[in-house]
Structures are given as structure tokens and as C-alpha cells.
Design an enzyme around this catalytic site. Sequence first.
Site, PDB file in Angstrom:
ATOM      1  N   ASP A  53       7.270   6.978   2.150  1.00 58.08           N
ATOM      2  CA  ASP A  53       7.873   6.699   0.601  1.00 58.08           C
ATOM      3  C   ASP A  53       9.433   6.468   0.735  1.00 58.08           C
ATOM      4  OD1 ASP A  53       7.882   9.334   1.182  1.00 58.08           O
ATOM      5  OD2 ASP A  53       8.169   9.710  -0.673  1.00 58.08           O
ATOM      6  N   GLU A  54       9.662   5.798  -0.377  1.00 52.27           N
ATOM      7  CA  GLU A  54      11.296   6.036  -0.535  1.00 52.27           C
ATOM      8  C   GLU A  54      11.985   5.610   0.664  1.00 52.27           C
ATOM      9  OE1 GLU A  54      11.530   9.021  -4.262  1.00 52.27           O
ATOM     10  OE2 GLU A  54      11.312   9.669  -2.206  1.00 52.27           O
TER      11      GLU A  54
END
Length: 510
Positions: free
Chosen positions: A319-320
Site C-alpha cells: 500500500d501507499e
Amino acid sequence: MLRFFVIFLSTFLVFSCKDSNIPADSFISLGDFSLIPEVKEYESTSGILELGADVSIEWEGVVSEFIYQEIQSEWDEIMSGSHSDESSTELEVIVDDHHMEYQHPEEYCLTIEKRDIKIEASTLVGVYRGWQTLRQILYLSNQKSIGTGVIRDYPRFDYRGTMLDVARHFFSVDEVKRYIDQLTFYKINYLHLHLSDDQGWRIHINSWPELTAIGGQSQVDGGDAGFYTQKEYQDIVAYAADRFVTIVPEIDMPGHTNAALASYAELNCDNKKRELYYGREVGFSTLCVDREETYQFAEDVIRELAEITPGPYIHIGGDETHATPEDDYIKFVNRVMPMVGKYGKKVIGWDEINLGELPQDAAVQFWASKENAQNAVKKGSKVLMSPASYAYLDMKYDSLTPIGYNWAGYIDTERAYSWDPELLVEGINREDILGIEAPLWGETITNSEEIEYLAFPRILGYAEKGWSDTSDSRTWDEYKIDLVAHGAILERLGINFYRDPKVNWTLDSD
């Protein structure tokens, strides 16, 4: 003293919930008990069982000494001081793995009769789920008597979990065990441990020892950090397994990796170690996806985790990754995801991993992008439902909550309960859903009391969403009445829960 009988059967016997000779002409409703999660089926009958101060356990089939000991100690604790005599309740436990009526390994039948109680299942985990229901009934009975009847119960989803972030702030083995003990009461069966991030690396890797020697020393805002040795991690795994909770380890890659980048220069494209990070920002770090050392690192970590993790899943994060160009990200996950399968595990990742070529048995954890989750289903993957705006335990209850965040909105107890995983995302139906998980990110929490404050009472609602079919039969107004009764239980268990003002915690309850 409690008595423990183990009977070894020499002939095949068939046991059934329906075999109990319980009168049915009048009854005291089992619905008077505020059970969370709500049970699948129940039938109340006309009798009353007077609870004894002690319990006499008769066991048939495969025996679990741990379950027996837990029943013994919990019964003593719950019933302490309730009776002046030496009366005893008979509890029969039957584990029959040939019983054809049980279609799910966690399914159980709990029968309460005038003279005894029976828990039947085809597996030990089924017995344990039945015991947790009985345990709630004992707490809710006020140590007096309980109505007779039969409960038949099994879960909606196989995966009912929460995540604890031990990377932003480190939590000790005992703190993790305390949380596990609290979760089992509500039939939570997965604990996802977020073991690495920019602020810290929390699991020792023998082939890359500097990850903990250097990266294990930092955490948000500084202070004493730490890490788990592999022996300590295995202790957590075994402790959870005794309670039928599966540990899912996560190593977040290729972003959220500053602790690793500070430990090994060769994981950086410029071959320079990064400084340890104590802040709260995200999205600034990335492994160097063009270096073969990166993939050796990833494989070594996955291999060692797989060796000490008996559960089916390894979580690779994903993620991210704002510092990783999309083409590089896809290149990375396409090389790393098959490594999980190579070592006998199934891969889980945050919904961004959908950009890659998902293995057939992969699961995508939906937290932000409905499109990613929908595309993962189209590729044949299961979705683990963790929508940030409904299920993130680090979100504040309201503007006055002293810890937590609000970037995904405020999540009070009603909002945490008032959603349905099958209706949330168009095109994602029950057969597409692995289960539900409520993540608790650790930037603002530093001890068990703060874990409990953000997790409870919301985790009760998530547990019910994962276990019970409540979407068309259970309203918030109905649920919050039951929640009042559990407030008293949480107090008795010493859990530091949030007294949501939408719930009248002072109401009397059975």
C-alpha cells in the site's frame, strides 16, 4: 474440585442436537441472553438449569487439555462467590469427527437441559466456539440460572480478524497475548501483525540480522522500541493457535520500508543507508526494484517467515507506494507474490496489489479503492473487507477522542456496526469475500489500555459482521441493547472500552 472424565468409545455412536429430550410446550427464551455475535439458530424450551458453583466435565472424543483447563478456570472465576454449597453443573463435551450434520469446522451445538449442558461439534475448534457462547451465557446469567434450549451455530465467513500494528509502536509478547485473549471471547479467529514499516522492523530475520539490530530500535516519537526474536514470535503463534486464532504476518513492501533501508545500504538505489525515522508521514520510502539484492531480501524474509508461521497466509503489504513508479511497483509485486506460493503460503496484500498478476489463491485486502477490489474479483481473487471509513480501528470515535486519526472520518460505534460487507461494493458478493478484518494502526497508541480503548466496543460489531447473518434481521437499536450487557462484561474483564454516548450503558440487562 472439578472432575474430568475422558471416555474412549469402542463403538461408533451418532450424536445429534436433536437427540436431547427437552420439553417444548413452554419455554424461557434463549433470546433473553445478549449474545454477541448473534447466534445462527436457537430453540428455547420449558426448563431452567440451576447453575452450580463447580462444573463436572465429561468428555467424549478427541480431548483438548487446554480447553478443559480454560473451562475449569473460567467457571471458577465467573461463579466465584455465587453459591455457598458444593453444587456442581454437569458439562458434557462431545467431539465426533464422523458426525455428518456438521458442515463447517467451527459449527457447534450447545444444548442446555434441566440437569446438564452439552457442547457437541465435529472438531475441537467447534467445541471452543461453543464454549465461548456458553461462557457469555454464564457471564450474562448473573450466576443464578439459565433457560433450557438448543443453540446451533456456525460462521458467516471463515476469516474474522483484526490487525495490530506493532511497527509504529512496539508491543510486547504479553501485550499481544492479552489482546488475543480478549478477541477469542467474540470468536475472532485471525490476528494480522503488521511487523514492519518506516518506523520499525519487529521480527528477527536470521539471514538479515541488521533489520532488527538497527531497524528494530526506532518507533514513532522515539522511546524504547524493540522486536520479536523468532522464538518469541513462535510463542505468540502457539499461544494464538491454542485459542484457535491464526497469526498472519505482514512485511510491507516495496513502500513503508525505511526501517529496512536504514539497516542495509544495498536495498537503496544510491547504496546509502537511510536515517531511522520517528515521524508519522507515509509514502516516502521504496525498495530499489532494479537491484537483485532487493529480491533476495524479499525471498529470504518470506522464506523465514513461512518456516515459523503455520497459518496459510503471508501478507506482503503493497500500500501507499507513492515513491515507487507504477511500472516499478508492478515489476516488484509480480516477482514477489509467487515467492509466497513457493514456500507453501497464500499471498495477501493491500488492494493495490491488484495492479499485478495475482496468483490464483491470492486475497486482496480492500481498504481504499473499490475499483481495485472489483478488478481483483474479476481476476478470480477473494477480497478481505477492511474499508477504512467503516472498519479502521485507529479512526477516532468523534472530535473529542484523545487518540487516533480522522482522515477516513469519525467511526462511532453505530457506524462501525451499520454496514454490510456483502452490500458495500457493487459486484462483490458473499462468494467473493474471504472475510472481514478491522485494522488498528499504531501511530497514536502506546500500551494495552489504548489498544482496548480504540478496539472496544467496536470490535464486537466487526465480530458480529464476520460471524452472523445480520444484514436483514438485526438493527442498530436491537444490537445496542445487547451491547449494554457486554459493557458490564468488559468492565468485569478489565477491558478499557470507550463508553459511546449513543449507548445507554447504565441500563439494567439480563
